[in-house]
Design a protein around this motif. Structure first.
Motif, PDB file in Angstrom:
ATOM      1  N   UNK A   1     -26.562  13.012  34.227  1.00 11.15           N
ATOM      2  CA  UNK A   1     -25.273  12.449  33.820  1.00 11.15           C
ATOM      3  C   UNK A   1     -24.316  13.590  33.512  1.00 11.15           C
ATOM      4  N   UNK A   2     -23.022  13.305  33.627  1.00 11.94           N
ATOM      5  CA  UNK A   2     -21.985  14.275  33.274  1.00 11.94           C
ATOM      6  C   UNK A   2     -21.561  14.022  31.832  1.00 11.94           C
ATOM      7  N   UNK A   3     -21.714  15.041  30.980  1.00  7.31           N
ATOM      8  CA  UNK A   3     -21.435  14.897  29.559  1.00  7.31           C
ATOM      9  C   UNK A   3     -20.779  16.144  28.999  1.00  7.31           C
ATOM     10  N   UNK A   4     -20.200  15.998  27.812  1.00  5.12           N
ATOM     11  CA  UNK A   4     -19.782  17.143  27.005  1.00  5.12           C
ATOM     12  C   UNK A   4     -19.610  16.669  25.570  1.00  5.12           C
ATOM     13  N   UNK A   5     -19.185  17.561  24.698  1.00  9.14           N
ATOM     14  CA  UNK A   5     -18.953  17.223  23.292  1.00  9.14           C
ATOM     15  C   UNK A   5     -17.696  16.375  23.145  1.00  9.14           C
ATOM     16  N   UNK A   6     -17.453  15.885  21.912  1.00 10.38           N
ATOM     17  CA  UNK A   6     -16.264  15.094  21.626  1.00 10.38           C
ATOM     18  C   UNK A   6     -15.519  15.691  20.439  1.00 10.38           C
ATOM     19  N   UNK A   7     -14.361  16.284  20.733  1.00  9.30           N
ATOM     20  CA  UNK A   7     -13.495  16.866  19.713  1.00  9.30           C
ATOM     21  C   UNK A   7     -12.122  16.200  19.803  1.00  9.30           C
ATOM     22  N   UNK A   8     -11.281  16.330  18.770  1.00  9.34           N
ATOM     23  CA  UNK A   8      -9.905  15.845  18.910  1.00  9.34           C
ATOM     24  C   UNK A   8      -9.228  16.525  20.092  1.00  9.34           C
TER      25      UNK A   8
ATOM     26  N   UNK B   1     -11.547  20.878  28.575  1.00  8.24           N
ATOM     27  CA  UNK B   1     -10.208  20.476  29.000  1.00  8.24           C
ATOM     28  C   UNK B   1      -9.406  21.697  29.394  1.00  8.24           C
ATOM     29  N   UNK B   2      -8.087  21.517  29.419  1.00 11.11           N
ATOM     30  CA  UNK B   2      -7.219  22.623  29.781  1.00 11.11           C
ATOM     31  C   UNK B   2      -6.872  22.663  31.253  1.00 11.11           C
ATOM     32  N   UNK B   3      -7.759  22.099  32.072  1.00 11.16           N
ATOM     33  CA  UNK B   3      -7.463  21.935  33.496  1.00 11.16           C
ATOM     34  C   UNK B   3      -8.036  20.583  33.912  1.00 11.16           C
ATOM     35  N   UNK B   4      -7.326  19.909  34.805  1.00 14.81           N
ATOM     36  CA  UNK B   4      -7.688  18.544  35.154  1.00 14.81           C
ATOM     37  C   UNK B   4      -9.031  18.494  35.872  1.00 14.81           C
ATOM     38  N   UNK B   5      -9.857  17.509  35.474  1.00 16.79           N
ATOM     39  CA  UNK B   5     -11.085  17.273  36.199  1.00 16.79           C
ATOM     40  C   UNK B   5     -10.783  16.846  37.627  1.00 16.79           C
ATOM     41  N   UNK B   6     -11.679  17.161  38.533  1.00 15.76           N
ATOM     42  CA  UNK B   6     -11.465  16.871  39.950  1.00 15.76           C
ATOM     43  C   UNK B   6     -11.163  15.396  40.191  1.00 15.76           C
ATOM     44  N   UNK B   7     -11.826  14.515  39.441  1.00  8.89           N
ATOM     45  CA  UNK B   7     -11.684  13.074  39.642  1.00  8.89           C
ATOM     46  C   UNK B   7     -10.826  12.399  38.569  1.00  8.89           C
TER      47      UNK B   7
ATOM     48  N   UNK C   1      -3.995  17.317  27.951  1.00 11.18           N
ATOM     49  CA  UNK C   1      -4.382  17.776  26.614  1.00 11.18           C
ATOM     50  C   UNK C   1      -5.616  17.046  26.096  1.00 11.18           C
ATOM     51  N   UNK C   2      -6.159  16.118  26.871  1.00 13.19           N
ATOM     52  CA  UNK C   2      -7.368  15.386  26.500  1.00 13.19           C
ATOM     53  C   UNK C   2      -8.584  15.912  27.259  1.00 13.19           C
ATOM     54  N   UNK C   3      -9.754  15.404  26.897  1.00 15.24           N
ATOM     55  CA  UNK C   3     -10.988  15.739  27.613  1.00 15.24           C
ATOM     56  C   UNK C   3     -10.823  15.496  29.112  1.00 15.24           C
ATOM     57  N   UNK C   4     -11.293  16.439  29.926  1.00 10.99           N
ATOM     58  CA  UNK C   4     -11.078  16.334  31.366  1.00 10.99           C
ATOM     59  C   UNK C   4     -12.365  16.268  32.194  1.00 10.99           C
TER      60      UNK C   4
ATOM     61  N   UNK D   1     -15.534   8.030  38.457  1.00  4.39           N
ATOM     62  CA  UNK D   1     -14.108   8.200  38.751  1.00  4.39           C
ATOM     63  C   UNK D   1     -13.406   9.076  37.726  1.00  4.39           C
ATOM     64  N   UNK D   2     -14.182   9.766  36.900  1.00  8.94           N
ATOM     65  CA  UNK D   2     -13.643  10.704  35.904  1.00  8.94           C
ATOM     66  C   UNK D   2     -14.452  11.983  35.965  1.00  8.94           C
ATOM     67  N   UNK D   3     -13.841  13.101  35.568  1.00 13.34           N
ATOM     68  CA  UNK D   3     -14.579  14.355  35.479  1.00 13.34           C
ATOM     69  C   UNK D   3     -14.675  15.072  36.810  1.00 13.34           C
ATOM     70  N   UNK D   4     -15.787  15.783  36.992  1.00 12.25           N
ATOM     71  CA  UNK D   4     -15.959  16.617  38.187  1.00 12.25           C
ATOM     72  C   UNK D   4     -17.044  16.126  39.137  1.00 12.25           C
ATOM     73  N   UNK D   5     -17.811  15.103  38.744  1.00 10.93           N
ATOM     74  CA  UNK D   5     -18.946  14.683  39.559  1.00 10.93           C
ATOM     75  C   UNK D   5     -18.839  13.198  39.873  1.00 10.93           C
TER      76      UNK D   5
END
Length: 316
Positions: free
Chosen positions: A178-185, A214-220, A228-231, A290-294
């Motif tokens: 699965x594609x995951x990461x942490x959750x911060x503001x 974040x900081x750059x848009x996820x591919x999907x 400025x949100x999780x990508x 349909x979100x993220x990079x994978x």
């Protein structure tokens, strides 16, 4: 000791992509016989820390770099080392008769069975917000089945996969990716979180996510979801076989596939969560296809074989 990665040509596309970068090649050279933190790598290669972080993450995703956290002068520091010093690629296709004994099940991230989550939390489809942000009641919305991004700070989310293993078959391995990461503001590249996977109530292993990316848009990731949100996240692979349990090929526990007692149930229970006693309570972002990079949801892969029957001469 020589550490060798052996990979089939069918499984090598992401590896080739990761190596198609001069910066990432230089990072691997730099880590030949030592461990370095991100700032050291950036300084020695004369590149920005943000660039080093992105390239290290890509190498980590394909298993070429191993990372660990150690105490530093100002909090913990992420140390990087080379996971392998040789790669062998088998140019023969992996499409053998054994593939008939592999079951793949893709579970949409919104098709969860149970949950217990705490804010910050929320759900998104590929077209908008589902319910209200930071309101756990939104997880009961009928539209939750269309979720493409789910996040929460503490708690767990649970899925029930259909058990498609043929009766009488012996399970060799079970794999969850699965594609995951942490959750911060908003997002925070330095936001560790201990993300744990359970299968049939057995704790398989914990991955320390380094941050909320974040900081750059996820591919999907859709354009309407602000930069400025999780990508995007990291694609992580938990695997259980006859020798133990692994995350991205690194052994994390002695839980064996037989301990999961898969043949005893009509379904396979899979839970992602943050343990109550976790060292890093940094939440979870879980990405759909349909979100993220994978372009995948939660993938379960089961390898099995049919038990060999024994015939004693002279007996029917």
């Amino acid at each position: 000791m020589e550490k060798v990665l052996i990979i089939n040509i069918d499984e090598s596309a992401e590896l080739f992509k990761a190596l198609a970068s001069d910066s990432r090649i230089e990072i691997l050279k730099l880590l030949k016989d030592k461990m370095l933190n991100v700032n050291d790598i950036a300084e020695q290669l004369n590149i920005p820390s943000s660039t080093a972080t992105v390239n290290i993450q890509k190498l980590e995703e394909v298993g070429l770099i191993a990372t660990e956290y150690q105490p530093g002068n100002r909090g913990s520091q992420k140390l990087c080392s080379r996971a392998y010093n040789k790669i062998i690629i088998n140019l023969n296709s992996n499409n053998t008769e054994e593939e008939d004994n592999i079951i793949n099940v893709m579970m949409p991230i919104g098709n969860y069975y149970d949950f217990k989550v705490f804010p910050t939390c929320g759900l998104l489809s590929d077209s908008g917000i589902i319910g209200l942000l930071d309101d756990t009641r939104s997880f009961y919305e009928p539209e939750h089945i269309y979720a493409q991004l789910i996040w929460f700070r503490r708690g767990y989310i649970e899925y029930r996969f259909p058990n498609k293993v043929p009766y009488g078959a012996e399970i060799k391995s079970l794999e969850i990716s699965a594609e995951l990461c942490s959750e911060a503001p908003f997002y925070n590249m330095d936001w560790p979180s201990d993300i744990t996977l359970w299968v049939n109530d057995k704790e398989i292993g914990t991955w320390i996510s380094p941050g909320d990316f974040g900081g750059e848009r996820g591919t999907l990731t859709p354009e309407w979801w602000g930069i400025n949100n999780t990508q995007y996240g990291s694609l992580k692979v938990w695997r259980v076989n006859g020798n133990g349990s692994y995350i991205d090929g690194n052994k994390v526990s002695d839980i064996l596939v037989k301990d999961l007692e898969i043949n005893n149930k009509d379904y396979i229970n899979v839970r992602f969560g943050i343990k109550d006693d976790a060292n890093n309570v940094g939440g979870i972002n879980l990405f759909g296809s349909k979100f993220g990079n994978y372009e995948q949801d939660i993938l379960m892969k089961i390898e099995y074989q049919y038990k060999q029957s024994t015939i004693t001469p002279g007996k029917n």
